[in-house]
Design a protein around this motif. Structure first.
Motif, mmCIF file in Angstrom:
data_model
loop_
_atom_site.group_PDB
_atom_site.id
_atom_site.type_symbol
_atom_site.label_atom_id
_atom_site.label_comp_id
_atom_site.label_asym_id
_atom_site.label_seq_id
_atom_site.Cartn_x
_atom_site.Cartn_y
_atom_site.Cartn_z
ATOM 1 N N LYS A 217 0.810 -1.216 0.000
ATOM 2 C CA LYS A 217 0.000 0.000 0.000
ATOM 3 C C LYS A 217 0.845 1.269 0.000
ATOM 4 O O LYS A 217 0.340 2.341 -0.279
ATOM 5 N N SER A 264 -7.933 -6.154 -1.517
ATOM 6 C CA SER A 264 -8.794 -5.980 -0.348
ATOM 7 C C SER A 264 -10.227 -6.426 -0.639
ATOM 8 O O SER A 264 -10.886 -7.046 0.208
ATOM 9 N N GLU A 270 -3.725 -9.287 3.832
ATOM 10 C CA GLU A 270 -3.954 -8.145 4.706
ATOM 11 C C GLU A 270 -3.485 -6.847 4.061
ATOM 12 O O GLU A 270 -2.421 -6.799 3.440
ATOM 13 N N ASP A 271 -4.254 -5.795 4.263
ATOM 14 C CA ASP A 271 -3.917 -4.477 3.735
ATOM 15 C C ASP A 271 -3.190 -3.679 4.816
ATOM 16 O O ASP A 271 -3.654 -2.628 5.257
ATOM 17 N N ASN A 272 -2.030 -4.176 5.235
ATOM 18 C CA ASN A 272 -1.313 -3.510 6.316
ATOM 19 C C ASN A 272 -0.079 -2.782 5.798
ATOM 20 O O ASN A 272 0.232 -2.800 4.605
ATOM 21 N N SER A 273 0.640 -2.120 6.694
ATOM 22 C CA SER A 273 1.747 -1.253 6.312
ATOM 23 C C SER A 273 2.982 -2.059 5.923
ATOM 24 O O SER A 273 3.111 -3.245 6.249
ATOM 25 N N GLU A 276 4.723 -3.414 9.016
ATOM 26 C CA GLU A 276 4.116 -4.645 9.540
ATOM 27 C C GLU A 276 4.472 -5.855 8.684
ATOM 28 O O GLU A 276 4.722 -6.949 9.205
ATOM 29 N N LYS A 277 4.505 -5.652 7.372
ATOM 30 C CA LYS A 277 4.802 -6.766 6.477
ATOM 31 C C LYS A 277 6.265 -7.196 6.576
ATOM 32 O O LYS A 277 6.570 -8.385 6.671
#
Length: 287
Positions: A217, A264, A270-273, A276-277
């Protein structure tokens, strides 16, 4: 389900094989590559020599094989086209004849380099680099076939990718890393790519579009990637920042910004940062 993996000795293929070995729905995996470790030998410069009858009972093929170096594709265009387009298309045609579903590994290089443009799955493909033109040619040939889907990868990060391997080796040798900037991609991570491959194994018909952009993202620079590593390992990496010459950008754009309309929407990953990934990937580091 019986699966096959073309390019089974590759970087991402290693992770796919590990995942498939733990998937109950995957009965077996046929490893196809141009080396003796594979179950079946395939030379994409001579695809007609492959025994395609071996695919008769294969349900799902993940096609990762390619010459992916952008500079090599430019310098050896005809030879790379023979493998990346002619040989690849020949194999895919034969697989589809046998009702195999083929998931093709494409690239964000199929898009152009329009300043400020954020590409999605519906964006027109205007590849200008040799490597991008090769991936686009395969996409264009099969995009109307229901047995073909393509995932367009941005840079795929992991503790074992080329860039992080370089940074980690600099730490081990107590050397200062030289980082090119500006150089941005919507970097994704290998665990997401593997999740997406597993998703298509079970949800092929549920996913209606032909293409899926596999991108994080956030637009991430190589400097940001180095800083995330330093956060994780306590600042052990020393680096300088260099602006590469124009020759470096002849075959790769400074920025390719890509996002997905569908990751999504279909709940694929998951649509995470990026933070986080990448933390999950860097847990595999051994110094």
């Amino acid at each position: 389900m019986k699966a096959a993996l073309v390019g089974s000795s590759g970087y991402i293929a290693e992770f796919i094989l590990k995942r498939f070995s733990n998937e109950n729905k995957i009965e077996s995996v046929l490893r196809i590559d141009c080396n003796d470790k594979a179950d079946a030998y395939l030379d994409l410069s001579e695809p007609e020599k492959f025994d395609y009858n071996i695919l008769d009972d294969i349900d799902y093929i993940v096609f990762t094989a390619a010459i992916s170096g952008p500079d090599q594709c430019a310098k050896e265009f005809d030879a790379c086209w023979k493998i990346n387009v002619t040989g690849t298309s020949y194999f895919i045609r034969e697989a589809i004849k046998r009702s195999c579903r083929v998931l093709f590994f494409s690239s964000d290089a199929v898009f152009g380099d329009i300043p400020g443009m954020i590409y999605d799955e519906e964006s027109e493909t205007k590849a200008y680099t040799p490597y991008g033109k090769m991936k686009k040619a395969v996409e264009d040939e099969f995009k109307e076939n229901p047995c073909f889907k393509a995932i367009r990868l941005s840079y795929v990060a992991s503790a074992k990718d080329k860039y992080y391997t370089y940074l980690l080796n600099c730490i081990r040798k107590d050397e200062v890393a030289d980082i090119f900037h500006p150089f941005y991609r919507n970097t994704t991570v290998v665990s997401d790519v593997v999740d997406i491959v597993a998703y298509f194994a079970s949800e092929w018909d549920k996913y209606e579009p032909t293409f899926l952009n596999v991108a994080g993202k956030e637009l991430v620079s190589r400097v940001r990637m180095a800083d995330e590593l330093n956060r994780f390992i306590g600042g052990k990496l020393k680096y300088t920042i260099s602006m590469p010459g124009e020759d470096f950008f002849t075959n790769r754009p400074r920025i390719t910004q890509m996002h997905s309309l569908y990751i999504s929407k279909y709940g694929i990953v998951e649509d995470n940062s990026f933070t986080e990934k990448i933390v999950k990937e860097l847990k595999e580091i051994e110094l």
